[in-house]
Write a protein that holds these residues in place. Structure first.
Motif, short mmCIF file in Angstrom:
data_model
loop_
_atom_site.label_atom_id
_atom_site.label_comp_id
_atom_site.label_asym_id
_atom_site.label_seq_id
_atom_site.Cartn_x
_atom_site.Cartn_y
_atom_site.Cartn_z
N CYS A 18 32.37 15.03 2.33
CA CYS A 18 32.72 14.45 3.62
C CYS A 18 32.09 15.25 4.75
O CYS A 18 31.64 16.38 4.54
CB CYS A 18 34.24 14.36 3.81
N ILE A 39 32.79 16.04 9.08
CA ILE A 39 33.70 15.87 10.21
C ILE A 39 33.03 16.40 11.47
O ILE A 39 32.35 17.42 11.45
CB ILE A 39 35.06 16.57 9.95
N ASP A 53 32.49 10.56 3.01
CA ASP A 53 33.42 10.12 4.05
C ASP A 53 33.07 10.77 5.39
O ASP A 53 32.72 11.95 5.45
CB ASP A 53 34.86 10.51 3.69
N TYR A 106 34.73 11.73 8.97
CA TYR A 106 35.97 11.89 9.71
C TYR A 106 35.65 12.32 11.14
O TYR A 106 34.64 12.98 11.39
CB TYR A 106 36.86 12.96 9.07
N TYR A 145 41.52 7.84 18.62
CA TYR A 145 42.53 7.74 17.56
C TYR A 145 43.36 6.48 17.74
O TYR A 145 43.57 5.70 16.79
CB TYR A 145 43.42 8.98 17.58
N VAL A 173 33.98 4.98 10.03
CA VAL A 173 34.80 6.19 10.03
C VAL A 173 35.99 6.02 9.08
O VAL A 173 36.66 4.99 9.09
CB VAL A 173 35.29 6.52 11.46
N ASP A 198 38.72 8.18 8.89
CA ASP A 198 39.97 8.45 9.60
C ASP A 198 39.66 9.34 10.80
O ASP A 198 38.60 9.97 10.88
CB ASP A 198 40.98 9.15 8.70
#
Length: 323
Positions: free
Chosen positions: A179, A181, A205, A207, A218, A255, A257
């Motif tokens: 992932c 971020i 992933d 993030y 968010y 995205v 999360d």
């Protein structure tokens, strides 16, 4: 896939072209690791250090792609933008290298270090109030007066393609990531990261990390539509702006999360990074680490790319200083 009406969505071909265009003007930034943070989080963290980038921030990638992609006619009157700091100084840097004017609108509350950098690169600053509405209103006046080519700080296909070169390098430098971020404000870096990962590593992933005090991305992500705050207050000055149509396209489609961190958690993560890794980074860059520390179960046992987005800090007003 959700459509973006009447707006060009960049492809990975644009990223390849951007990388070729900007290579003479940027650094291939290093990836650092920390056994301390690996033990603390239970993950393997790989920090992509854009705080070592030209002009001190990842935004020089998108700015250079936009500036050096202009035709001679388009560049005749220079470029202009609005920005809380790093895009302003990055666009000033790129314009200076091309030898064209750069006019920027910045909040009067923007860090002095960033204002000084803009002027150092030859940019001309017009100040506005620290709200999105004021920024856009003052910018409209500046653009009308100067006639410069508008390079939006994030809602611009040229900028997103440039930012995507960061995660392209990361994939070349670190194998088998699980992932990645990065911080999210307007979403330029996250959009570029989504663009690269969807093309080269769709199993990775993506993030996003955001201040709780400026958590419109968010809330947008959870609601399924853009929710924009006008003037949030957070120490992470680079993350106060809202998503726009083009960046929302990438966020909503790619995205995995979005995580949030409090002001105290952001400052603690920033201070800890300075202390343990001996690198200068902005509060905005500490948000991803703060959210990893807060959500260890999500990241434990995984190989995580962490994008440190910039290092332009007012050393006389560090957030943990009193008074």
């Amino acid at each position: 896939m959700k459509d973006v009406p009447q707006m060009y969505v960049p492809t990975f071909d644009d990223v390849i072209a951007a990388h070729d265009r900007i290579r003479p003007h940027i650094h291939r930034t290093p990836v650092l690791t920390s056994s301390y943070f690996n033990e603390l989080t239970g993950a393997e963290l790989f920090f992509k250090c854009e705080n070592f980038q030209k002009a001190g921030a990842f935004k020089v990638r998108g700015a250079c792609n936009a500036v050096f992609g202009l035709t001679e006619d388009q560049s005749r009157l220079g470029v202009c933008t609005h920005s809380s700091g790093n895009h302003a100084l990055s666009l000033s840097y790129a314009a200076g290298r091309r030898g064209i004017p750069c006019n920027v609108v910045m909040p009067r509350t923007a860090p002095q270090a960033k204002k000084d950098a803009v002027r150092g690169y030859g940019g001309v600053i017009t100040e506005c109030e620290p709200s999105t509405s004021s920024r856009e209103a003052v910018f409209a006046q500046v653009q009308a007066r100067t006639g410069g080519e508008f390079v939006h700080p994030y809602n611009d296909a040229r900028v997103i393609a440039g930012q995507a070169t960061c995660s392209r390098e990361l994939l070349e430098q670190v194998e088998e990531l699980d992932c990645v971020i990065a911080p999210i404000g307007g979403g330029g870096m996250i959009s570029g990261t989504c663009l690269t990962m969807s093309a080269l590593a769709p199993g990775v992933d993506v993030y996003a990390a955001e201040p709780l005090n400026a958590d419109d991305a968010y809330r947008s992500f959870k609601a399924g539509r853009i929710i924009a705050d006008d003037a949030p207050e957070t120490v992470a000055d680079g993350l106060k702006v809202p998503l726009k149509d083009l960046t929302w396209h990438f966020v909503s489609n790619h995205v995995a999360d979005i995580f949030t961190a409090t002001e105290e958690e952001i400052i603690d993560a920033m201070k800890l990074t300075w202390k343990r890794m001996k690198i200068v980074m902005e509060p905005s860059c500490a948000v991803p680490l703060a959210t990893i520390l807060k959500n260890k179960d999500v990241f434990r046992g995984r190989r995580v790319g962490v994008i440190i987005t910039g290092g332009n800090v007012d050393l006389d007003t560090l957030p943990w200083m009193k008074g």
